[in-house]
Design a protein around this motif. Structure first.
Motif: not given
Length: 101
Positions: A66-88
């Motif tokens: 569950f935590m991994a899925q939550k982090e994956m969605s946050l990573a995808q959202e950050a990537m779409l917003n161009g926030k590569m540091g947050a995505c990583s």
């Protein structure tokens, strides 16, 4: 200058130094987080997202997944917003979520 204005000036000076110091610390933190993620080999790319997502899907159901899925969605959202540091950062957390429990 009166005694009151001298005392007031002495009180303002440490506050300004404190604010400048806090701003400098924040700037260093924002510069280090993406660099640390890159050093760990967790780059924010479509291939890394896909690899991590496959690993998360293969995990047993539970809190870690569950935590991994939550982090994956946050990573995808950050990537779409161009926030590569947050995505990583979120991608790294997703990779390590399975080892938490």
């Amino acid at each position: 200058m009166t005694l009151v204005s001298v005392q007031k000036q002495k009180m303002e000076n440490p506050m300004i130094k404190t604010l400048i110091g806090a701003a400098a610390m924040a700037a260093v933190a924002f510069a280090v987080v993406p660099a640390q993620a890159a050093k760990m080999g967790v780059g924010c790319s479509g291939a890394n997202l896909a690899k991590t997502e496959s690993a998360v899907e293969a995990m047993a159901d539970g809190d870690g997944k569950f935590m991994a899925q939550k982090e994956m969605s946050l990573a995808q959202e950050a990537m779409l917003n161009g926030k590569m540091g947050a995505c990583s950062m979120h991608l790294g957390k997703a990779m390590h979520a399975g080892m938490a429990k």
